[in-house]
Write a protein that holds these residues in place. Structure first.
Motif, PDB file in Angstrom:
ATOM      1  N   ALA A   1       0.829  -1.205   0.000  1.00 21.11           N
ATOM      2  CA  ALA A   1       0.000   0.000   0.000  1.00 21.11           C
ATOM      3  C   ALA A   1       0.862   1.253   0.000  1.00 21.11           C
ATOM      4  O   ALA A   1       0.560   2.228  -0.692  1.00 21.11           O
ATOM      5  CB  ALA A   1      -0.921  -0.008   1.224  1.00 21.11           C
ATOM      6  N   GLN A   2       1.934   1.217   0.756  1.00 19.48           N
ATOM      7  CA  GLN A   2       2.823   2.379   0.815  1.00 19.48           C
ATOM      8  C   GLN A   2       3.442   2.654  -0.554  1.00 19.48           C
ATOM      9  O   GLN A   2       3.490   3.801  -1.010  1.00 19.48           O
ATOM     10  CB  GLN A   2       3.915   2.149   1.855  1.00 19.48           C
TER      11      GLN A   2
ATOM     12  N   CYS B   1      -4.805   8.768  -0.519  1.00 27.24           N
ATOM     13  CA  CYS B   1      -4.675   7.561  -1.343  1.00 27.24           C
ATOM     14  C   CYS B   1      -6.035   6.961  -1.671  1.00 27.24           C
ATOM     15  O   CYS B   1      -6.153   6.194  -2.607  1.00 27.24           O
ATOM     16  CB  CYS B   1      -3.803   6.525  -0.628  1.00 27.24           C
TER      17      CYS B   1
ATOM     18  N   CYS C   1       0.548   3.854  -3.063  1.00 25.59           N
ATOM     19  CA  CYS C   1       0.081   5.212  -2.785  1.00 25.59           C
ATOM     20  C   CYS C   1       1.166   6.252  -3.034  1.00 25.59           C
ATOM     21  O   CYS C   1       0.886   7.336  -3.561  1.00 25.59           O
ATOM     22  CB  CYS C   1      -0.434   5.297  -1.346  1.00 25.59           C
TER      23      CYS C   1
ATOM     24  N   ASN D   1      -1.796   7.081   7.474  1.00 26.90           N
ATOM     25  CA  ASN D   1      -0.500   6.687   6.918  1.00 26.90           C
ATOM     26  C   ASN D   1      -0.437   6.855   5.405  1.00 26.90           C
ATOM     27  O   ASN D   1       0.651   6.835   4.829  1.00 26.90           O
ATOM     28  CB  ASN D   1      -0.187   5.229   7.262  1.00 26.90           C
ATOM     29  N   TYR D   2      -1.596   6.952   4.768  1.00 29.55           N
ATOM     30  CA  TYR D   2      -1.661   7.047   3.305  1.00 29.55           C
ATOM     31  C   TYR D   2      -2.551   8.222   2.924  1.00 29.55           C
ATOM     32  O   TYR D   2      -3.665   8.037   2.432  1.00 29.55           O
ATOM     33  CB  TYR D   2      -2.213   5.743   2.712  1.00 29.55           C
TER      34      TYR D   2
ATOM     35  N   SER E   1       0.684   9.122  -5.848  1.00 27.87           N
ATOM     36  CA  SER E   1       0.646  10.534  -5.439  1.00 27.87           C
ATOM     37  C   SER E   1       1.769  11.340  -6.073  1.00 27.87           C
ATOM     38  O   SER E   1       1.704  12.566  -6.107  1.00 27.87           O
ATOM     39  CB  SER E   1       0.706  10.647  -3.917  1.00 27.87           C
TER      40      SER E   1
ATOM     41  N   VAL F   1      -4.958   0.605   3.544  1.00 22.36           N
ATOM     42  CA  VAL F   1      -5.261   2.031   3.452  1.00 22.36           C
ATOM     43  C   VAL F   1      -6.463   2.385   4.327  1.00 22.36           C
ATOM     44  O   VAL F   1      -6.447   3.390   5.052  1.00 22.36           O
ATOM     45  CB  VAL F   1      -5.510   2.458   1.987  1.00 22.36           C
TER      46      VAL F   1
END
Length: 140
Positions: A41-42, A98, A45, A94-95, A49, A88
Motif C-alpha cells: 500500500a505504501q 490515497c 500510494c 499513513n496514506y 501521489s 489504506v
C-alpha cells in the motif's frame, strides 16, 4: 478416580476450545496488520501521489506483495488489491489522499470513467463471459 479423570478431560477440552478461539482471533489480527500489505500500500500510494500511472504503481506494489509474502502460495492479484485497500482503510493517516486511487485497483479508470475503446459497453450482471474488463485487468 474416574470422577477426577472426567473433570480433567472436561478441563482440557475447555482449554482446547479456548485456545482455538484465541488462535483464530490472533490470525485475524495478524491479517489486519500484515507488513507485506502495508509495504504494498505504501508503494502504490506513494507512486500514485507522485504522478505515476496505475499500471506502473500496481506492478511495483504487486511485485513486493507476491515476493515478500510469507505464504506457501503466490498471492493472487485480486487478493493483493484487497490487501492494499484494507491497509489504506485501516490506517488512512499513513496514506494521505490515497483513497482516490483505490478504485483503480478494482477496474475504475482514473480518467473519464469510460471503458477502453476496444471494450464493448455491456453489463457484467448476468454475463458469465470471461472477456469482461475486470477479469482481464490482472492478466499481466
Amino acid at each position: 478416580m474416574v470422577r477426577i479423570r472426567h473433570c480433567l478431560a472436561a478441563a482440557l477440552s475447555l482449554a482446547g476450545l479456548t485456545g482455538t478461539g484465541l488462535g483464530v482471533s490472533a490470525q485475524a489480527n495478524q491479517a489486519s496488520t500484515d507488513p507485506t500489505a502495508a509495504k504494498g500500500a505504501q508503494i502504490y500510494c506513494f507512486m500514485r501521489s507522485n504522478g505515476n500511472s496505475h499500471s506502473v504503481s500496481w506492478e511495483a506494489s504487486y511485485a513486493v506483495i507476491k515476493r515478500q509474502g510469507n505464504s506457501l502460495f503466490k498471492t493472487s492479484p485480486e487478493h493483493a488489491s484487497v490487501m492494499i485497500t484494507e491497509a489504506v482503510v485501516n490506517s488512512p493517516g499513513n496514506y494521505p489522499d490515497c483513497g482516490r486511487y483505490l478504485g483503480d485497483l478494482f477496474g475504475a479508470s482514473s480518467g473519464s470513467g469510460q471503458l477502453p475503446e476496444n471494450q464493448p459497453k455491456t453489463s457484467s450482471y448476468g454475463s458469465n463471459s470471461s472477456s469482461s474488463y475486470g477479469e482481464q485487468r490482472y492478466s499481466y
